[in-house]
Design a protein around this motif. Structure first.
Motif, PDB file in Angstrom:
ATOM      1  N   SER A   1      -7.338  -4.561   3.048  1.00 39.54           N
ATOM      2  CA  SER A   1      -6.375  -3.477   3.228  1.00 39.54           C
ATOM      3  C   SER A   1      -6.201  -3.128   4.702  1.00 39.54           C
ATOM      4  O   SER A   1      -5.088  -2.930   5.191  1.00 39.54           O
ATOM      5  CB  SER A   1      -6.813  -2.231   2.450  1.00 39.54           C
ATOM      6  OG  SER A   1      -6.767  -2.439   1.059  1.00 39.54           O
TER       7      SER A   1
ATOM      8  N   MET B   1       0.837  -1.197   0.000  1.00 39.05           N
ATOM      9  CA  MET B   1       0.000   0.000   0.000  1.00 39.05           C
ATOM     10  C   MET B   1       0.875   1.251   0.000  1.00 39.05           C
ATOM     11  O   MET B   1       1.946   1.265   0.607  1.00 39.05           O
ATOM     12  CB  MET B   1      -0.923   0.007   1.220  1.00 39.05           C
ATOM     13  CG  MET B   1      -2.013  -1.063   1.167  1.00 39.05           C
ATOM     14  SD  MET B   1      -3.146  -0.994   2.575  1.00 39.05           S
ATOM     15  CE  MET B   1      -2.076  -1.610   3.865  1.00 39.05           C
TER      16      MET B   1
ATOM     17  N   ASP C   1      -9.917   5.019  -3.912  1.00 40.32           N
ATOM     18  CA  ASP C   1      -9.154   4.471  -2.793  1.00 40.32           C
ATOM     19  C   ASP C   1      -9.210   5.375  -1.561  1.00 40.32           C
ATOM     20  O   ASP C   1      -8.624   6.469  -1.549  1.00 40.32           O
ATOM     21  CB  ASP C   1      -7.696   4.272  -3.202  1.00 40.32           C
ATOM     22  CG  ASP C   1      -7.534   3.168  -4.233  1.00 40.32           C
ATOM     23  OD1 ASP C   1      -8.427   2.314  -4.333  1.00 40.32           O
ATOM     24  OD2 ASP C   1      -6.495   3.146  -4.927  1.00 40.32           O
TER      25      ASP C   1
ATOM     26  N   LEU D   1      -5.962   2.764   0.843  1.00 40.32           N
ATOM     27  CA  LEU D   1      -6.546   1.424   0.850  1.00 40.32           C
ATOM     28  C   LEU D   1      -7.089   1.098  -0.540  1.00 40.32           C
ATOM     29  O   LEU D   1      -7.226   1.976  -1.382  1.00 40.32           O
ATOM     30  CB  LEU D   1      -7.665   1.352   1.885  1.00 40.32           C
ATOM     31  CG  LEU D   1      -7.346   1.902   3.288  1.00 40.32           C
ATOM     32  CD1 LEU D   1      -8.546   1.712   4.215  1.00 40.32           C
ATOM     33  CD2 LEU D   1      -6.103   1.269   3.877  1.00 40.32           C
ATOM     34  N   ASN D   2      -7.414  -0.155  -0.768  1.00 37.47           N
ATOM     35  CA  ASN D   2      -7.959  -0.566  -2.067  1.00 37.47           C
ATOM     36  C   ASN D   2      -9.477  -0.423  -2.048  1.00 37.47           C
ATOM     37  O   ASN D   2     -10.184  -1.258  -1.498  1.00 37.47           O
ATOM     38  CB  ASN D   2      -7.564  -2.010  -2.370  1.00 37.47           C
ATOM     39  CG  ASN D   2      -8.003  -2.454  -3.757  1.00 37.47           C
ATOM     40  OD1 ASN D   2      -8.811  -1.796  -4.409  1.00 37.47           O
ATOM     41  ND2 ASN D   2      -7.488  -3.576  -4.221  1.00 37.47           N
TER      42      ASN D   2
END
Length: 279
Positions: free
Chosen positions: A93, A1, A52, A14-15
């Motif tokens: 994440s 990340m 994201d 984060l995804n």
């Protein structure tokens, strides 16, 4: 990340999922020969846009900026129309950070369009439930009002399944609001009537998230606004006010949608001083 440091606060992306939208819509009246030099398009004229969320921790509080596109909520038609190539992987994440959704204390929402707010809720049997049960969700009062009572244009992006399960968690503000020490939300309007931007200050360093009035680094020009902006002149006024001031302060500009860069720092003339590319 990907992570950058603002003072003692680490900002980690984060995804939250990926979409591909029409480049012409994302750059409005700007001709393609101009915007395509700054941001690539595919053979169908679509550009890649991340969704994201940004995690940061200040004074022991876990904070998210935005919530992602969600997971398992969209129909096949919506996935096709919005060019969704990846749904949210927020829990995964957070687990990499040693956290779970229950550990999130605060969520700052610049606005509540589906690509920002769909990650707030999830399917649970035949209904929808909150993803972050212990979080206070902040958004402007204007945005919250329109979310619950959308007009003929906005009803396609304000979905009841994104707000009804979290209604008791939402707290609203007007004007300027200090969410936590060093984190401020500022109502700008423009992209939506209730749109806000967010500033982060820690140990003499500063970052600004301008939300969707500046969704990517390629939208630095005050006149480059999206066709999705409900009030484009308000977007332009906010950009003219804030971008030069933040450049002068050598603030980091951080992005939710940019598929190329997580953050960029410009000087007063728009020259890149530092950048963090998306890995």
């Amino acid at each position: 990340m990907d992570t950058i440091q603002i003072g003692e606060a680490a900002l980690t992306w984060l995804n939250g999922g990926n979409t591909r939208l029409d480049g012409g819509a994302m750059f409005g009246v700007v001709p393609k020969p101009l915007w395509s030099k700054r941001y690539p398009a595919d053979e169908r004229n679509r550009i890649e846009l991340r969704s994201d969320p940004i995690h940061l921790q200040i004074n022991g509080k876990n904070i998210l900026i935005e919530s992602g596109v969600g997971k398992g909520k969209m129909s096949e038609k919506q996935i096709r129309n919005f060019g969704v190539t990846e749904e949210s992987q927020i829990e995964m994440s957070l687990a990499e950070l040693g956290l779970s959704p229950a550990d999130i204390d605060i969520i700052c929402m610049t606005h509540l369009h589906f690509d920002h707010a769909s990650g707030l809720t999830k399917r649970k049997g035949d209904r929808f439930a909150t993803v972050f049960p212990n979080a206070v969700i902040y958004t402007s009062q204007i945005e919250w009002d329109e979310m619950r009572n959308p007009n003929i244009r906005s009803r396609n992006t304000y979905w009841k399944e994104n707000w009804e399960p979290v209604a008791e968690q939402v707290k609203t503000f007007t004007g300027i609001f200090t969410v936590a020490e060093g984190i401020t939300m500022i109502h700008t309007g423009g992209h939506s009537a209730g749109h806000s931007m967010i500033t982060i200050e820690n140990n003499g360093q500063r970052a600004v998230h301008m939300g969707d009035i500046m969704p990517t680094h390629a939208h630095q020009n005050a006149l480059w606004v999206t066709a999705y902006d409900d009030y484009p002149m308000d977007s332009i006024r906010a950009k003219l006010k804030w971008i030069p001031a933040e450049m002068e302060a050598e603030s980091w500009f951080v992005f939710y949608h940019d598929a190329c860069f997580r953050a960029v720092k410009w000087d007063q003339n728009g020259k890149v001083l530092q950048e963090v590319k998306r890995k």
